[in-house]
Write an enzyme that holds these catalytic residues in place. Structure first.
Site, PDB file in Angstrom:
ATOM      1  N   LEU A 193       0.814  -1.203   0.000  1.00  0.00           N
ATOM      2  CA  LEU A 193       0.000   0.000   0.000  1.00  0.00           C
ATOM      3  C   LEU A 193       0.853   1.262   0.000  1.00  0.00           C
ATOM      4  O   LEU A 193       0.512   2.257  -0.654  1.00  0.00           O
ATOM      5  CB  LEU A 193      -0.934  -0.011   1.223  1.00  0.00           C
ATOM      6  CG  LEU A 193      -1.983   1.099   1.292  1.00  0.00           C
ATOM      7  CD1 LEU A 193      -2.909   1.033   0.078  1.00  0.00           C
ATOM      8  CD2 LEU A 193      -2.780   1.006   2.577  1.00  0.00           C
ATOM      9  N   CYS A 194       1.972   1.225   0.723  1.00  0.00           N
ATOM     10  CA  CYS A 194       2.834   2.410   0.779  1.00  0.00           C
ATOM     11  C   CYS A 194       3.403   2.735  -0.600  1.00  0.00           C
ATOM     12  O   CYS A 194       3.604   3.901  -0.947  1.00  0.00           O
ATOM     13  CB  CYS A 194       3.948   2.210   1.791  1.00  0.00           C
ATOM     14  SG  CYS A 194       4.989   0.766   1.474  1.00  0.00           S
TER      15      CYS A 194
END
Length: 426
Positions: A193-194
């Protein structure tokens, strides 16, 4: 006999020619008999897992080979994109359970066939294979360390991708199981997600960002994302293009958006037909002993001509699923090796490919939960253990760690082996 009551009695003449007379390729224990056909029609039970492109072909093949006690499991509903190759479904069936529609079609078409559907939420294909594999292994009986072969339930596995496919026969406890050859299934691609939120580098990152973050926030149609809705895909495509231009990323296409949103695996109807035929034939061999079954893995490729190759996949002596012994994990420096490193190894290594492992152990005769993410209260209580080293947690050389994961119905055992030659133990 059951087939004597069949109004289409002549349908099974081709099977009688195989089952009621010997041949040069028969299994050594094969004894021709009219009772064999009665067995596969009345007593032999088959469980088909999946009613998609391969499953539709397989259900049709098995029903036409005389098997009448068939159960089929599938968690999916029928989508428009399925209709070009999953021939048991029609346009009117869109939105209905694949298992239920497929069962009804076969039951109506093949007189006397009883396909029982089971529709419930399930797992992705690799995880499902491993879970079924583990369940069959857990059903094995051993007497004085000798396998009771009457407890063996054979597993015939098939898979396709585009013009490539494979089929294999697994005899749990005797031949290589799914986990013995886990490296044949590469870890599925996921995007942190980052990365997709802050540092996208690929067009897939842009699509995932819109799918996972933007759609839930904006939800332009007030509904769940539908990969078969042109409006939904068009919106994802436009927003993904905007993000790709923002980060100077090229290569984003409408087709790629469809593939990422729906996690599409290329499917070709002819490949499904070939692999299903192979699987059905192996099931027939195992049920009747009319021929020696495949030993034990076959690959198929018709990208350029037709190529097939059969080889014997080897059973691993230290297989986590079927070896009956703990799997040894070497640790170079247990004073620096943290619990989160062990969990990362179990999830990311091609040898394990676990999803959400929960770890427990026994220290001084007492059970200790090291980490478990699936239960909120336990996760909060054990979260601090993630940053502790193995030594800080009281895990010594040759300590055994019990692992529970959704990839297996049984608890798996790991043995930690500290490489004392490489590190000075305190």
């Amino acid at each position: 006999m059951a087939d004597a009551q069949d109004p289409l009695n002549k349908r099974w003449d081709h099977l009688r020619k195989i089952l009621e007379r010997p041949g040069p390729f028969c299994h050594p224990e094969f004894e021709p008999s009219s009772e064999i056909l009665d067995f596969i029609m009345t007593s032999c039970k088959i469980l088909v897992i999946g009613a998609g492109g391969l499953g539709c072909e397989l259900l049709k093949d098995l029903a036409l080979m005389g098997f009448k006690q068939i159960h089929v499991i599938d968690m999916d509903v029928i989508e428009l994109s399925n209709l070009n190759r999953q021939f048991l479904f029609r346009h009117k069936d869109i939105g209905a359970s694949k298992a239920e529609v497929a069962a009804a079609f076969i039951n109506k078409r093949i007189v006397g066939c009883q396909v029982t559907p089971h529709f419930f939420c399930g797992l992705d294909s690799i995880v499902a294979r491993r879970w079924i594999n583990g369940m069959l292994i857990s059903l094995l009986n051993y007497e004085d360390s000798v396998l009771d072969q009457s407890s063996i339930i054979p597993l015939v596995d098939g898979g396709t991708e585009g013009f490539k496919g494979n089929a294999r026969v697994i005899l749990p406890g005797l031949s290589a199981c799914i986990d013995c050859t886990l490296d044949l299934y590469p870890p599925q691609v996921t995007y942190p997600l980052c990365t997709i939120a802050n540092t996208p580098r690929l067009p897939e990152h842009c699509i995932e960002y819109v799918k996972v973050i933007q759609w839930p926030k904006e939800n332009p149609w007030g509904s769940q994302l539908d990969g078969d809705d042109p409006q939904h895909i068009g919106w994802i495509y436009e927003k993904s293009m905007e993000r790709a231009l923002q980060f100077n990323i090229t290569g984003l296409t409408y087709r790629l958006v469809q593939g990422v949103v729906k996690n599409i695996i290329p499917a070709v109807a002819s490949t499904n037909a070939v692999i299903a035929a192979l699987c059905a034939t192996e099931v027939f061999k195992l049920a009747t002993s009319c021929c020696v079954p495949m030993n034990n893995y076959m690959v198929f490729n018709d990208v350029d001509g037709i190529y097939t190759y059969t080889y014997e996949a080897e059973k691993k002596d230290n297989c986590l699923a079927c070896s009956q012994i703990p799997y040894t994990i070497p640790i170079k420096d247990p004073s620096k090796y943290k619990l989160k490193d062990l969990i990362e190894l179990l999830c990311e290594s091609a040898s394990f490919q676990m999803k959400n492992p929960g770890l427990t152990t026994v220290i001084d005769g007492k059970n200790k939960t090291l980490y478990m993410s699936t239960i909120k209260s336990i996760e909060e209580r054990t979260r601090e253990n993630l940053t502790k080293s193995l030594l800080d947690l009281g895990l010594t050389d040759n300590s055994e760690v019990m692992v529970a994961d959704l990839t297996s119905p049984s608890t798996m055992v790991l043995k930690l082996k500290y490489l004392v030659n490489d590190v000075e133990m305190e």
